[in-house]
Enzyme design. Structure first.
Site, PDB file in Angstrom:
ATOM      1  N   CYS A   2       0.481  -1.176   0.184  1.00 52.40           N
ATOM      2  CA  CYS A   2       0.022  -0.155   0.354  1.00 52.40           C
ATOM      3  C   CYS A   2       0.368   1.237  -0.455  1.00 52.40           C
ATOM      4  O   CYS A   2       1.592   1.428   0.858  1.00 52.40           O
ATOM      5  CB  CYS A   2      -1.105  -0.262   1.407  1.00 52.40           C
ATOM      6  SG  CYS A   2      -1.707  -0.968   1.299  1.00 52.40           S
ATOM      7  N   ARG A  27       5.471   0.359  -6.084  1.00 47.68           N
ATOM      8  CA  ARG A  27       4.932  -0.450  -4.836  1.00 47.68           C
ATOM      9  C   ARG A  27       4.338  -1.363  -5.274  1.00 47.68           C
ATOM     10  O   ARG A  27       4.171  -2.633  -4.366  1.00 47.68           O
ATOM     11  CB  ARG A  27       4.485   0.736  -3.667  1.00 47.68           C
ATOM     12  CG  ARG A  27       5.660   1.115  -3.266  1.00 47.68           C
ATOM     13  CD  ARG A  27       5.051   2.055  -2.551  1.00 47.68           C
ATOM     14  NE  ARG A  27       5.441   2.010  -0.986  1.00 47.68           N
ATOM     15  CZ  ARG A  27       5.803   1.999   0.179  1.00 47.68           C
ATOM     16  NH1 ARG A  27       6.705   3.059  -0.200  1.00 47.68           N
ATOM     17  NH2 ARG A  27       5.061   1.716   1.460  1.00 47.68           N
ATOM     18  N   TRP A  74      -2.719  -2.747  -1.521  1.00 52.89           N
ATOM     19  CA  TRP A  74      -2.607  -4.391  -1.877  1.00 52.89           C
ATOM     20  C   TRP A  74      -3.481  -4.762  -1.056  1.00 52.89           C
ATOM     21  O   TRP A  74      -3.169  -4.732   0.490  1.00 52.89           O
ATOM     22  CB  TRP A  74      -0.843  -4.069  -1.516  1.00 52.89           C
ATOM     23  CG  TRP A  74      -0.339  -5.426  -2.283  1.00 52.89           C
ATOM     24  CD1 TRP A  74       0.448  -5.774  -3.683  1.00 52.89           C
ATOM     25  CD2 TRP A  74       0.505  -6.108  -1.451  1.00 52.89           C
ATOM     26  NE1 TRP A  74       1.057  -6.695  -3.316  1.00 52.89           N
ATOM     27  CE2 TRP A  74       1.200  -7.655  -2.258  1.00 52.89           C
ATOM     28  CE3 TRP A  74      -0.328  -6.573  -0.040  1.00 52.89           C
ATOM     29  CZ2 TRP A  74       1.386  -8.270  -2.192  1.00 52.89           C
ATOM     30  CZ3 TRP A  74       0.597  -8.227   0.119  1.00 52.89           C
ATOM     31  CH2 TRP A  74       0.978  -8.684  -0.782  1.00 52.89           C
ATOM     32  N   ASN A  99      -1.875   2.087   6.487  1.00 57.44           N
ATOM     33  CA  ASN A  99      -0.648   0.575   5.227  1.00 57.44           C
ATOM     34  C   ASN A  99      -0.707   0.132   6.646  1.00 57.44           C
ATOM     35  O   ASN A  99      -0.617  -0.343   7.103  1.00 57.44           O
ATOM     36  CB  ASN A  99       0.251   1.285   5.162  1.00 57.44           C
ATOM     37  CG  ASN A  99       1.810   0.641   4.526  1.00 57.44           C
ATOM     38  OD1 ASN A  99       0.872  -0.851   4.383  1.00 57.44           O
ATOM     39  ND2 ASN A  99       2.465   0.974   4.141  1.00 57.44           N
ATOM     40  N   GLY A 100      -0.441  -0.893   6.258  1.00 54.68           N
ATOM     41  CA  GLY A 100       0.037  -2.152   7.484  1.00 54.68           C
ATOM     42  C   GLY A 100      -1.611  -3.003   7.785  1.00 54.68           C
ATOM     43  O   GLY A 100      -1.779  -3.337   6.807  1.00 54.68           O
ATOM     44  N   GLU A 482      18.816 -16.495  -7.701  1.00 57.10           N
ATOM     45  CA  GLU A 482      18.424 -15.996  -7.923  1.00 57.10           C
ATOM     46  C   GLU A 482      17.940 -15.268  -9.416  1.00 57.10           C
ATOM     47  O   GLU A 482      16.137 -14.933  -9.847  1.00 57.10           O
ATOM     48  CB  GLU A 482      19.236 -14.580  -7.663  1.00 57.10           C
ATOM     49  CG  GLU A 482      19.132 -13.492  -8.213  1.00 57.10           C
ATOM     50  CD  GLU A 482      17.460 -12.444  -7.711  1.00 57.10           C
ATOM     51  OE1 GLU A 482      17.548 -13.439  -7.078  1.00 57.10           O
ATOM     52  OE2 GLU A 482      17.821 -11.107  -7.926  1.00 57.10           O
ATOM     53  N   LYS A 486      13.960 -14.711 -10.091  1.00 58.36           N
ATOM     54  CA  LYS A 486      14.036 -13.278 -11.272  1.00 58.36           C
ATOM     55  C   LYS A 486      12.751 -13.728 -12.519  1.00 58.36           C
ATOM     56  O   LYS A 486      11.636 -13.299 -13.196  1.00 58.36           O
ATOM     57  CB  LYS A 486      14.816 -13.595 -12.108  1.00 58.36           C
ATOM     58  CG  LYS A 486      15.532 -11.822 -11.088  1.00 58.36           C
ATOM     59  CD  LYS A 486      15.580 -10.814 -11.030  1.00 58.36           C
ATOM     60  CE  LYS A 486      14.548 -10.423  -9.717  1.00 58.36           C
ATOM     61  NZ  LYS A 486      15.790 -10.407  -9.103  1.00 58.36           N
ATOM     62  N   GLU A 489       9.204 -14.536 -11.423  1.00 55.70           N
ATOM     63  CA  GLU A 489       8.341 -13.391 -10.913  1.00 55.70           C
ATOM     64  C   GLU A 489       7.793 -12.567 -11.825  1.00 55.70           C
ATOM     65  O   GLU A 489       6.814 -12.051 -11.565  1.00 55.70           O
ATOM     66  CB  GLU A 489       9.048 -12.616  -9.227  1.00 55.70           C
ATOM     67  CG  GLU A 489      10.273 -11.999 -10.170  1.00 55.70           C
ATOM     68  CD  GLU A 489      10.683 -11.328  -8.579  1.00 55.70           C
ATOM     69  OE1 GLU A 489      10.285 -10.508  -7.636  1.00 55.70           O
ATOM     70  OE2 GLU A 489      12.199 -10.699  -8.555  1.00 55.70           O
ATOM     71  N   HIS A 505      19.432 -36.468  -7.684  1.00 56.57           N
ATOM     72  CA  HIS A 505      18.650 -37.093  -6.780  1.00 56.57           C
ATOM     73  C   HIS A 505      16.808 -36.234  -6.321  1.00 56.57           C
ATOM     74  O   HIS A 505      16.671 -36.242  -5.439  1.00 56.57           O
ATOM     75  CB  HIS A 505      19.574 -35.928  -4.977  1.00 56.57           C
ATOM     76  CG  HIS A 505      21.044 -36.947  -4.922  1.00 56.57           C
ATOM     77  ND1 HIS A 505      21.270 -37.599  -4.731  1.00 56.57           N
ATOM     78  CD2 HIS A 505      22.205 -35.812  -5.740  1.00 56.57           C
ATOM     79  CE1 HIS A 505      22.616 -38.214  -4.404  1.00 56.57           C
ATOM     80  NE2 HIS A 505      22.934 -37.012  -5.106  1.00 56.57           N
ATOM     81  N   LYS A 604       6.351  -4.234  -4.137  1.00 59.69           N
ATOM     82  CA  LYS A 604       8.384  -3.570  -3.814  1.00 59.69           C
ATOM     83  C   LYS A 604       8.635  -3.080  -2.312  1.00 59.69           C
ATOM     84  O   LYS A 604       9.870  -3.947  -2.277  1.00 59.69           O
ATOM     85  CB  LYS A 604       8.574  -2.218  -4.653  1.00 59.69           C
ATOM     86  CG  LYS A 604      10.175  -1.868  -4.856  1.00 59.69           C
ATOM     87  CD  LYS A 604      10.646  -2.714  -5.884  1.00 59.69           C
ATOM     88  CE  LYS A 604      12.126  -2.468  -5.817  1.00 59.69           C
ATOM     89  NZ  LYS A 604      12.931  -3.414  -6.583  1.00 59.69           N
TER      90      LYS A 604
HETATM   91  C1  F6R Z   1      12.377 -10.104  -6.076  1.00 55.75           C
HETATM   92  C2  F6R Z   1      12.944  -9.154  -5.062  1.00 55.75           C
HETATM   93  C3  F6R Z   1      12.328  -9.917  -3.789  1.00 55.75           C
HETATM   94  C4  F6R Z   1      12.856  -8.983  -2.322  1.00 55.75           C
HETATM   95  C5  F6R Z   1      12.268  -9.353  -1.098  1.00 55.75           C
HETATM   96  C6  F6R Z   1      12.977  -7.673   0.092  1.00 55.75           C
HETATM   97  O1  F6R Z   1      13.007  -9.773  -7.257  1.00 55.75           O
HETATM   98  O2  F6R Z   1      12.619  -8.043  -5.126  1.00 55.75           O
HETATM   99  O3  F6R Z   1      12.205 -10.918  -3.093  1.00 55.75           O
HETATM  100  O4  F6R Z   1      14.199  -8.718  -2.528  1.00 55.75           O
HETATM  101  O5  F6R Z   1      11.101  -9.189  -0.548  1.00 55.75           O
HETATM  102  O6  F6R Z   1      13.370  -7.142   0.063  1.00 55.75           O
HETATM  103  P1  F6R Z   1      14.261  -6.358   0.557  1.00 55.75           P
HETATM  104  O7  F6R Z   1      15.514  -6.447  -0.272  1.00 55.75           O
HETATM  105  O8  F6R Z   1      13.629  -4.854   0.217  1.00 55.75           O
HETATM  106  O9  F6R Z   1      14.197  -6.181   1.865  1.00 55.75           O
END
Ligand code: F6R
Length: 609
Positions: A2, A27, A74, A99-100, A482, A486, A489, A505, A604
């Site tokens: 949010c 976000r 959100w 927000n929360g 990673e 990527k 997501e 395995h 985000k």
């Molecule tokens: C993936 C991504 C998330 C963040 C995770 C932690 O691309 O961005 O997996 O890495 O939500 O977020 P931060 O780094 O802001 O604590």
């Protein structure tokens, strides 16, 4: 997650609120709304959709006012819908954005229903607006009402509150979720982060946990958690007002991938002194605190957790220091044994991730030697609550999928293990070699970016794929993880990463001609081992895509497609190999027509549990 914007001014604030919402779109959200006060009238518009839909609605039914609040939601409690969108209003008297998560909302709701409140939404937020309304009926003063109501709330909140009975007043409250105040000339603002307000101010006050602010055109009065007036420092943001522009790139994510040479360069600026890493980059007290450190504990989430996993390989192989890495949401709810000479390290792009923050709060009372935050956002909750801070200088990251923040986190971690390793017998030659490699890094990333055209062509092959496997060994296993994260997501293709040695395995059973297998192969002592793993895939008809460097010779084979980066030294290989994997995920997602910068269901800044 949010986003909140609020404003009190002598001019119409609706445009400021809408611009703020646009700047918070990154976000992640699913509905949006705003409410303004015009004279004694309270007017609201909400949509179950994007900020553009809200703008269209505003064109149909324009709203004007000098005090207002706005929100991107959100969904947590209740689906995305107009009824659940914020602002929430109680009896045309109080309007709030939140927000929360309010943890005791069930019990508050029951009590409020018994008191005659009828609920309009499925949200937890509605209990807050009702609670403020009830207190306002008792006290007749909005600030007093917020004091009383927030005393009854458990959980996390950032709140913006207005009332037509007190036009020209905006109350802000913060516990657990981030909130900043923007200082203008004769006008003031609130927002979830500074990006939202850069078009109206560069001056900010970061509210501390438990703060409540009484905001008018004339000034800002802040009360701490004991309801005592406090002064919080005003910071000047260095971010430029058009930071949220795409600079000609089609997506923020692509722009941010291409910004990595600059981001790494900036993160390294001032870090070296006479060919050595200057440990004050971790804070003035770093030297003294590091002298005690004999082990590292890293806690983070998602991509930042993957950075931690790379650091474990570096710490134990280069610096001879034991290192343990854990997901924050696990660490915070488990009893763990703490050795007092352990440095507690959190890694976070946003510095507001609820689980990472809770892990830090727990760690501060658990007997660690010190805490260090590696973070991309100055003045974030994580940086304010840590003993030591390393600020990565990636610049604002808008694409939900983290790219440049990750590579700069890796840079910070390589420097960290080096300065700790120094104390544990690492030779000055090793340190000099690492410093040299770090200095080469922006150039190495630039050559990896040259693969973009090839990757674009290759990516078309994946449009109809539903699954992918990623393989790596050693330092490159977390990079394979990673790469898989990527891809899933932003393209919604199911992707998993495995240590290549684990294939036989279990996951080998999944391999057939429909399963693309990406392998990340370094030119190091594990080369022959991973080559054997590739044969295991080939023998089952799997389609192999190998990412490696020009030093590696693979037999010519029509079933294997190879992408090569220019020669890269082992210690910085994880950083360089990340870049083509980001590009692979990006181009596949674009071909699939996915919303690259705002993937579905993701946010985000994950400020709730
Ligand atoms: C993936 C991504 C998330 C963040 C995770 C932690 O691309 O961005 O997996 O890495 O939500 O977020 P931060 O780094 O802001 O604590």
């Amino acid at each position: 997650m949010c986003g909140i914007v609020g404003a009190v001014a002598e001019r119409d604030v609706s445009k400021i609120l809408m611009e703020g919402l646009r700047r918070l779109e990154y976000r992640g959200y699913d509905s949006a709304g705003l409410a303004v006060l015009e004279g004694n009238g309270l007017h609201r518009l909400r949509v179950a959709g994007k900020v553009n839909d809200l703008a269209d609605s505003l064109k149909q039914s324009p709203l004007k006012g000098t005090t207002g609040i706005a929100h991107t939601r959100w969904a947590t409690h209740g689906k995305p819908s107009v009824e659940n969108a914020h602002p929430h209003i109680c009896k045309d008297q109080i309007a709030i954005v939140h927000n929360g998560i309010i943890e005791n909302y069930e019990s508050l709701k029951q009590a409020q229903i018994a008191n005659g409140h009828a609920f309009q939404s499925e949200t937890d937020t509605e209990v807050v607006v009702n609670q403020i309304y009830d207190s306002f009926s008792d006290t007749g003063n909005l600030l007093e009402a917020v004091f009383a109501a927030t005393d009854k709330l458990d959980g996390a909140y950032a709140l913006g509150i207005i009332s037509p009975s007190e036009p020209g007043r905006l109350i802000a409250a913060r516990r657990g979720s981030p909130l900043v105040i923007g200082i203008g000339i004769g006008e003031h603002f609130i927002a979830s982060d500074v990006l939202a307000l850069l078009s109206v101010t560069q001056k900010f006050i970061f509210l501390a946990d438990g703060d409540i602010a009484d905001i008018t055109c004339d000034g800002v009065v802040i009360y701490d958690e004991n309801r005592k007036v406090v002064k919080r420092p005003v910071s000047i943001s260095e971010l430029s007002h058009d930071v949220a522009g795409k600079s000609g790139y089609r997506h923020y994510m692509l722009k941010e991938i291409f910004e990595q040479p600059r981001a790494v360069h900036d993160t390294l600026a001032g870090a070296f002194n006479n060919g050595r890493i200057d440990e004050t980059v971790f804070g003035q007290k770093a030297g003294k605190l590091f002298d005690r450190v004999k082990a590292i504990k890293i806690v983070a989430c998602g991509t930042s957790y993957h950075a931690g996993l790379v650091a474990r390989y570096w710490a134990e192989s280069i610096a001879n220091i034991p290192c343990d890495v854990e997901i924050a949401s696990e660490f915070r709810y488990r009893k763990s044994v703490v050795h007092p000479d352990t440095l507690f390290v959190t890694i976070s792009q946003s510095g507001e991730t609820a689980d990472t923050l809770a892990a830090l709060q727990l760690a501060r009372h658990s007997g660690f030697a010190a805490s260090l935050a590696i973070c991309n956002v100055p003045e974030s909750s994580l940086t304010r609550e840590s003993d030591l801070v390393f600020l990565t200088r990636a610049g604002a990251e808008i694409g939900v999928a983290s790219t440049k923040a990750f590579t700069t986190q890796l840079v910070a971690l390589l420097m960290l293990v080096t300065v700790l390793g120094r104390r544990l017998g690492m030779t000055s030659e090793t340190e000099a070699a690492i410093v040299g490699q770090l200095q080469q890094l922006p150039g190495r990333i630039n050559s990896a970016l040259e693969l973009d055209g090839k990757i674009n062509l290759l990516s078309k092959q994946f449009i109809n794929k539903h699954h992918a496997l990623y393989l790596g060994r050693g330092l490159l296993l977390p990079i394979a993880m990673e790469g898989a994260l990527k891809l899933k997501e932003i393209s919604y293709i199911h992707a998993e990463a495995y240590a290549a040695g684990e294939l036989k395995h279990g996951p080998l059973a999944l391999v057939d001609e429909d399963m693309p297998v990406f392998a990340v192969v370094a030119n190091n002592e594990l080369l022959e081992k991973i080559k054997s793993n590739l044969q295991e895939v080939k023998a089952r008809g799997g389609r192999l895509y190998v990412l490696t460097d020009t030093g590696v010779q693979l037999e010519k084979d029509d079933d294997i497609q190879v992408l090569k980066v220019a020669h890269v030294e082992d210690s910085i290989a994880p950083i360089v190999f990340t870049v083509p994997l980001q590009l692979i995920a990006y181009h596949i997602a674009v071909f699939k027509g996915a919303d690259v910068d705002q993937p579905r269901n993701l946010a985000k800044s994950v400020t709730v549990e």
